[in-house]
Each structure stands twice: as structure tokens, then as C-alpha cells.
Design an enzyme around this catalytic site. Structure first.
Site, short mmCIF file in Angstrom:
data_model
loop_
_atom_site.label_atom_id
_atom_site.label_comp_id
_atom_site.label_asym_id
_atom_site.label_seq_id
_atom_site.Cartn_x
_atom_site.Cartn_y
_atom_site.Cartn_z
N LYS A 1 0.83 -1.22 0.00
CA LYS A 1 0.00 0.00 0.00
C LYS A 1 0.86 1.26 0.00
CE LYS A 1 -1.92 -0.91 3.98
NZ LYS A 1 -1.20 -2.18 4.29
N ARG B 1 -8.99 1.41 9.01
CA ARG B 1 -8.64 0.02 9.29
C ARG B 1 -9.77 -0.67 10.04
NH1 ARG B 1 -2.72 0.73 9.10
NH2 ARG B 1 -1.79 -1.30 8.99
N ARG C 1 -0.48 -9.17 13.39
CA ARG C 1 -1.04 -8.10 12.55
C ARG C 1 -1.91 -8.67 11.44
NH1 ARG C 1 4.22 -5.45 10.90
NH2 ARG C 1 2.98 -3.98 9.70
N ARG D 1 11.63 -6.02 4.66
CA ARG D 1 11.29 -4.59 4.57
C ARG D 1 12.26 -3.76 5.42
NH1 ARG D 1 5.33 -2.17 5.35
NH2 ARG D 1 5.32 -3.27 7.35
N ARG E 1 11.54 -2.36 11.16
CA ARG E 1 10.55 -1.88 12.13
C ARG E 1 10.36 -2.89 13.26
NH1 ARG E 1 5.58 -0.08 8.39
NH2 ARG E 1 4.52 -1.16 10.10
P1 ADP Z 1 1.67 -1.56 7.44
O1 ADP Z 1 2.63 -0.81 6.57
O2 ADP Z 1 2.21 -2.87 7.85
O3 ADP Z 1 0.30 -1.68 6.85
P2 ADP Z 1 1.24 0.79 9.04
O4 ADP Z 1 2.48 1.58 8.96
O5 ADP Z 1 0.10 1.22 8.20
O6 ADP Z 1 1.58 -0.75 8.78
O7 ADP Z 1 0.74 0.69 10.55
C1 ADP Z 1 1.61 0.24 11.58
C2 ADP Z 1 0.82 0.14 12.87
O8 ADP Z 1 0.31 1.45 13.23
C3 ADP Z 1 -0.40 -0.75 12.82
O9 ADP Z 1 -0.08 -2.12 13.05
C4 ADP Z 1 -1.26 -0.15 13.95
O10 ADP Z 1 -0.78 -0.54 15.22
C5 ADP Z 1 -0.99 1.33 13.79
N1 ADP Z 1 -1.97 1.97 12.88
C6 ADP Z 1 -1.70 2.56 11.68
N2 ADP Z 1 -2.84 3.01 11.12
C7 ADP Z 1 -3.85 2.70 11.98
C8 ADP Z 1 -5.27 2.86 11.95
N3 ADP Z 1 -5.89 3.46 10.91
N4 ADP Z 1 -5.97 2.41 13.01
C9 ADP Z 1 -5.37 1.82 14.05
N5 ADP Z 1 -4.06 1.61 14.13
C10 ADP Z 1 -3.29 2.05 13.11
P1 ADP Z 2 2.30 -1.78 3.21
O1 ADP Z 2 2.33 -0.28 3.20
O2 ADP Z 2 1.07 -2.35 2.59
O3 ADP Z 2 2.55 -2.34 4.57
P2 ADP Z 2 4.86 -1.62 1.81
O4 ADP Z 2 4.61 -0.70 0.68
O5 ADP Z 2 5.64 -1.10 2.96
O6 ADP Z 2 3.49 -2.30 2.30
O7 ADP Z 2 5.59 -2.93 1.22
C1 ADP Z 2 5.98 -4.02 2.07
C2 ADP Z 2 7.36 -4.54 1.64
O8 ADP Z 2 7.26 -5.17 0.36
C3 ADP Z 2 8.41 -3.45 1.48
O9 ADP Z 2 9.67 -3.98 1.83
C4 ADP Z 2 8.35 -3.11 -0.01
O10 ADP Z 2 9.60 -2.59 -0.47
C5 ADP Z 2 8.04 -4.47 -0.62
N1 ADP Z 2 7.19 -4.40 -1.82
C6 ADP Z 2 6.23 -3.48 -2.11
N2 ADP Z 2 5.62 -3.76 -3.29
C7 ADP Z 2 6.18 -4.92 -3.74
C8 ADP Z 2 5.96 -5.75 -4.90
N3 ADP Z 2 5.01 -5.45 -5.80
N4 ADP Z 2 6.71 -6.86 -5.02
C9 ADP Z 2 7.65 -7.18 -4.08
N5 ADP Z 2 7.90 -6.44 -2.98
C10 ADP Z 2 7.18 -5.33 -2.79
#
Ligand code: ADP
Ligand code: ADP
Ligand code: ZN
Length: 215
Positions: A15, A90, A173, A129, A162
Site C-alpha cells: 500500500k 482500518r 497483525r 522490509r 521496524r
Molecule cells: P503496514 O505498513 O504494515 O500496513 P502501518 O504503517 O500502516 O503498517 O501501521 C503500523 C501500525 O500502526 C499498525 O499495526 C497499527 O498498530 C498502527 N496503525 C496505523 N494506522 C492505523 C489505523 N488506521 N488504526 C489503528 N491503528 C493504526
Molecule cells: P504496506 O504499506 O502495505 O505495509 P509496503 O509498501 O511497505 O506495504 O511494502 C511491504 C514490503 O514489500 C516493502 O519492503 C516493499 O519494499 C516491498 N514491496 C512493495 N511492493 C512490492 C511488490 N510489488 N513486489 C515485491 N515487494 C514489494
């Protein structure tokens, strides 16, 4: 073009990676609640201290707190021509609050893009990541390596694994995602704005599919 976009998908689906590309192409801000929380943790603010207790356990930060942060952010001037939301909403409660806040302004979300990636792929991705806590950029040690190992291409900050990307926390998660966030796919389906993309493809392919949807 005025455009309000929501990114849906499991943690690690890509995302953030896609949201950054969308933000750049369409000239709208990338709004990530996770990035806002991490910036607050880095600066040791009261918000950061509270959010960290949930994030480190792989749990969601409570709706009340999260919604306030998000509504404050999208009320800022740079969001008046739209934005791409990454990691919000979320929960159904968050989605309802956003919908009500927008409808009071005679406005609505235009697209909810679901980046679809099965759990098996997610687990593999997360360990690789690496994140920049300064500018929010994300890398992957194999798929998306930085030019210089361990250093952010954009801002030169040292990259980190992270705290919540450890395998135990990733499992938690994912289960939180299936329970609390996945129902939003149906929610936006019913709103008639859901678009699915295959997130297992190469990131540039995923982006092409998204651009095809956004026009
Ligand atoms: P990811 O990249 O794995 O989707 P995020 O960076 O979006 O993770 O979020 C990391 C953490 O921050 C989540 O696991 C949650 O604890 C918190 N968080 C982020 N956005 C929200 C939300 N909209 N509601 C509740 N918790 C959130
Ligand atoms: P989210 O925001 O949904 O948690 P991220 O954008 O941080 O996801 O991506 C999660 C991990 O996967 C990161 O290390 C990113 O560089 C990698 N990644 C993102 N898109 C792709 C893809 N299409 N194929 C392989 N790896 C990817
Ligand atoms: Zn950076």
C-alpha cells in the site's frame, strides 16, 4: 484532478509503495497514519508513547485516537485537492467516521483500491522490509534495495527493520487485519468504489494497473 483515494490491503501488501507513486503522479499528499505514529514515536511525544504500546503488540491504535489524528491531517490546506490514504481506515468505525466527516462537506471518497496479496507472500516480504523513519520511504533488501545499503535514497537517513516487522508480530497483525480490516473490502464494494489489483505482481505492474483504474 481532484481525487480522494483509500488504499486497502494486508500489512505488507505494498500500500505504502503504491501510495507514494500515486501521490507523486497525481500531485496529492500521501497520508499514512502509520507514518504519523512512527514520527511521533521517534520524537517521543505523548501520542507516540501511547501508540507504541499498541503497535509493538501488533494491535490497532484505538479508533478514537486514530480518527482524531486523521481528521486533523486531512483538514490541512494541502489536502484540499485530494489525498491518498494509506493505512486508514482500518476498522468499520473509522470508515464510518470518515464518510460522515466528508458528507458534511458534501464530499466523498472516489476510489478504494484493494492491493490483494495472500498471507504466504506477506510473511516472506516483511522480514526484508526496511523503513526510513525520517521521510517514510520503504525498501526491500531483495525486491527494492536502496542505492547504498542501509541508507535512504531520498534523505540519507539510516534504514531500520521496524519493531513490528518481527515474524511473531507480523502473524498477529495479519490476524488483526483479517478480523478488523478485511470487512472494509465489502464495505467499499457496497459503496460502489472498490477496485481490486493483484499485488503479487512486480511493483511497476501493480502501479500500471492502478493508473488504469484512476485514469
Ligand atoms: P503496514 O505498513 O504494515 O500496513 P502501518 O504503517 O500502516 O503498517 O501501521 C503500523 C501500525 O500502526 C499498525 O499495526 C497499527 O498498530 C498502527 N496503525 C496505523 N494506522 C492505523 C489505523 N488506521 N488504526 C489503528 N491503528 C493504526
Ligand atoms: P504496506 O504499506 O502495505 O505495509 P509496503 O509498501 O511497505 O506495504 O511494502 C511491504 C514490503 O514489500 C516493502 O519492503 C516493499 O519494499 C516491498 N514491496 C512493495 N511492493 C512490492 C511488490 N510489488 N513486489 C515485491 N515487494 C514489494
Ligand atoms: Zn528517508
Amino acid at each position: 484532478m481532484k481525487m480522494k483515494i483509500i488504499m486497502l490491503g494486508a500489512p505488507g501488501a505494498g500500500k505504502g509503495t503504491q501510495a507514494i507513486m500515486i501521490a507523486e503522479k497525481y500531485g496529492i499528499p500521501h497520508v499514512s497514519t502509520g507514518d504519523i505514529f512512527r514520527a511521533n514515536i521517534k520524537n517521543n511525544t505523548p501520542l507516540g508513547q501511547e501508540a507504541k504500546t499498541y503497535m509493538d503488540k501488533g494491535m490497532l491504535v484505538p479508533d478514537e485516537l486514530t480518527v482524531k489524528i486523521l481528521l486533523d491531517r486531512v483538514a490541512k490546506d494541502d489536502c484540499k485537492n485530494g489525498y491518498v490514504l494509506d493505512g486508514f481506515p482500518r476498522t468499520i468505525v473509522q470508515a464510518d467516521v470518515l464518510k460522515d466527516a466528508l458528507s458534511k462537506l458534501g464530499d466523498r471518497i472516489d476510489h478504494a483500491i484493494n492491493v490483494d496479496v495472500p498471507d504466504e507472500n506477506i510473511i516472506k516480504r516483511m522480514g526484508g522490509r526496511r523503513a526510513c523513519l525520517k521521510c517514510g520511504a520503504t525498501y526491500h533488501i531483495e525486491h527494492v534495495p536502496p542505492k547504498k545499503e542501509g541508507i535512504c535514497d531520498n534523505c540519507g537517513e539510516a534504514l531500520v527493520l521496524r519493531d513490528d516487522d518481527k515474524p511473531e508480530t507480523v502473524q498477529k497483525r495479519l490476524s488483526v487485519y483479517h478480523e478488523q480490516t478485511q470487512p472494509l473490502i465489502d464495505y467499499y464494494g457496497k459503496e460502489g468504489i472498490l477496485k481490486n489489483v493483484d499485488g503479487t505482481q512486480d511493483m511497476n505492474r501493480v502501479f500500471e494497473d492502478i493508473c488504469g483504474i484512476l485514469g
